[in-house]
Write a protein that holds these residues in place. Structure first.
Motif, short mmCIF file in Angstrom:
data_model
loop_
_atom_site.label_atom_id
_atom_site.label_comp_id
_atom_site.label_asym_id
_atom_site.label_seq_id
_atom_site.Cartn_x
_atom_site.Cartn_y
_atom_site.Cartn_z
N LEU A 48 1.05 -1.77 -0.06
CA LEU A 48 0.02 0.12 -0.31
C LEU A 48 0.59 1.09 0.17
N LEU A 49 0.61 2.77 -0.49
CA LEU A 49 1.34 3.51 -0.54
C LEU A 49 0.41 4.78 0.08
N ALA A 50 1.09 5.31 0.82
CA ALA A 50 0.90 6.66 2.25
C ALA A 50 0.76 7.80 1.47
N ARG A 51 0.24 9.12 1.35
CA ARG A 51 1.13 10.42 1.46
C ARG A 51 1.49 10.65 2.89
N LEU A 52 2.72 11.06 3.26
CA LEU A 52 2.68 11.13 4.17
C LEU A 52 2.39 12.79 4.98
N GLY A 55 4.42 15.49 3.13
CA GLY A 55 5.00 14.86 1.22
C GLY A 55 5.07 14.12 0.53
N ARG A 56 5.74 13.23 1.30
CA ARG A 56 6.63 12.45 1.40
C ARG A 56 5.39 11.17 0.41
N LEU A 57 5.73 10.26 0.10
CA LEU A 57 5.22 9.05 -0.47
C LEU A 57 5.68 8.02 0.44
N ALA A 58 5.21 7.09 0.91
CA ALA A 58 5.72 6.03 1.65
C ALA A 58 5.13 4.55 1.55
N LYS A 71 -1.56 5.61 11.51
CA LYS A 71 -0.64 6.55 12.26
C LYS A 71 0.52 5.54 12.79
N ALA A 72 0.47 4.39 12.27
CA ALA A 72 2.11 3.45 13.05
C ALA A 72 3.03 3.81 11.54
N LEU A 73 2.60 3.88 10.99
CA LEU A 73 3.28 3.68 9.59
C LEU A 73 3.88 5.30 9.53
N ALA A 74 2.78 6.02 10.38
CA ALA A 74 3.37 7.92 10.14
C ALA A 74 4.84 7.38 10.71
N ALA A 82 -0.32 10.35 8.56
CA ALA A 82 -0.30 9.62 7.04
C ALA A 82 -2.03 9.16 6.85
N SER A 83 -2.17 8.98 5.02
CA SER A 83 -3.03 8.90 4.43
C SER A 83 -2.87 7.70 3.14
N LEU A 84 -4.07 6.97 2.65
CA LEU A 84 -3.50 6.05 2.02
C LEU A 84 -3.46 6.91 0.49
#
Length: 156
Positions: A48-52, A55-58, A71-74, A82-84
């Motif tokens: 899955l990709l998320a927008r931090l 501004g970065r993607l993760a 929240k854990a990903l952030a 973070a949001s998808l």
């Protein structure tokens, strides 16, 4: 051959490919892969990709039966929120189509976080870079090739 497979071959990593006929009506790609290949769902991981918020993607890699804890990903990526990512944004950033996004061989190396549950497994399955193609490899090889960190990302 997908960029993910080329990356593994170039690195000399041990891996296995498994393919199945993708059903375009399937609502959940990872669950479809586990079912079609007869694999335990906890060994199949979705990308899955998320927008931090900076501004970065993760990239997050979690078992298919679980939800991603944003929240854990952030936290793991050094951000507050973070949001998808939107599907079109994920496709542009990775070079893969949704449902076939591999954590390997992406257009640009993005911060990557693998759910810590992978550590307990000898091998996991991730997308091979197209719908209907899965790669089986050791979590340690995935971590090395993607530069992933491990963190508790999955929630039931």
């Amino acid at each position: 051959m997908t960029p993910a497979v080329k990356m593994l071959e170039k690195a000399g990593v041990a891996f296995q490919l498994a393919s199945y006929e993708h059903d375009p009506r399937s609502p959940a790609y990872g669950e479809e892969a586990a079912r079609a290949l007869g694999l335990p769902p906890d060994e199949v991981f979705k990308t899955l990709l998320a927008r931090l918020d900076d501004g970065r993607l993760a990239v997050a890699i979690v078992p298919v039966p679980c939800q991603l804890d944003l929240k854990a990903l952030a936290r793991a990526a050094g951000a507050r929120k973070a949001s998808l990512a939107e599907p079109a944004e994920a496709e542009r950033a990775t070079g893969y189509v949704v449902g076939g996004i591999s954590p390997l061989g992406q257009r640009k190396r993005l911060p990557t976080v693998l759910d810590e549950s992978a550590r307990a497994l000898a091998a996991i399955h991730v997308s091979g870079g197209r719908r209907g193609l899965e790669i089986r490899l050791a979590p340690s090889d995935l971590i090395r090739l993607t530069g992933a960190r491990e963190a508790p990302l999955a929630r039931p």
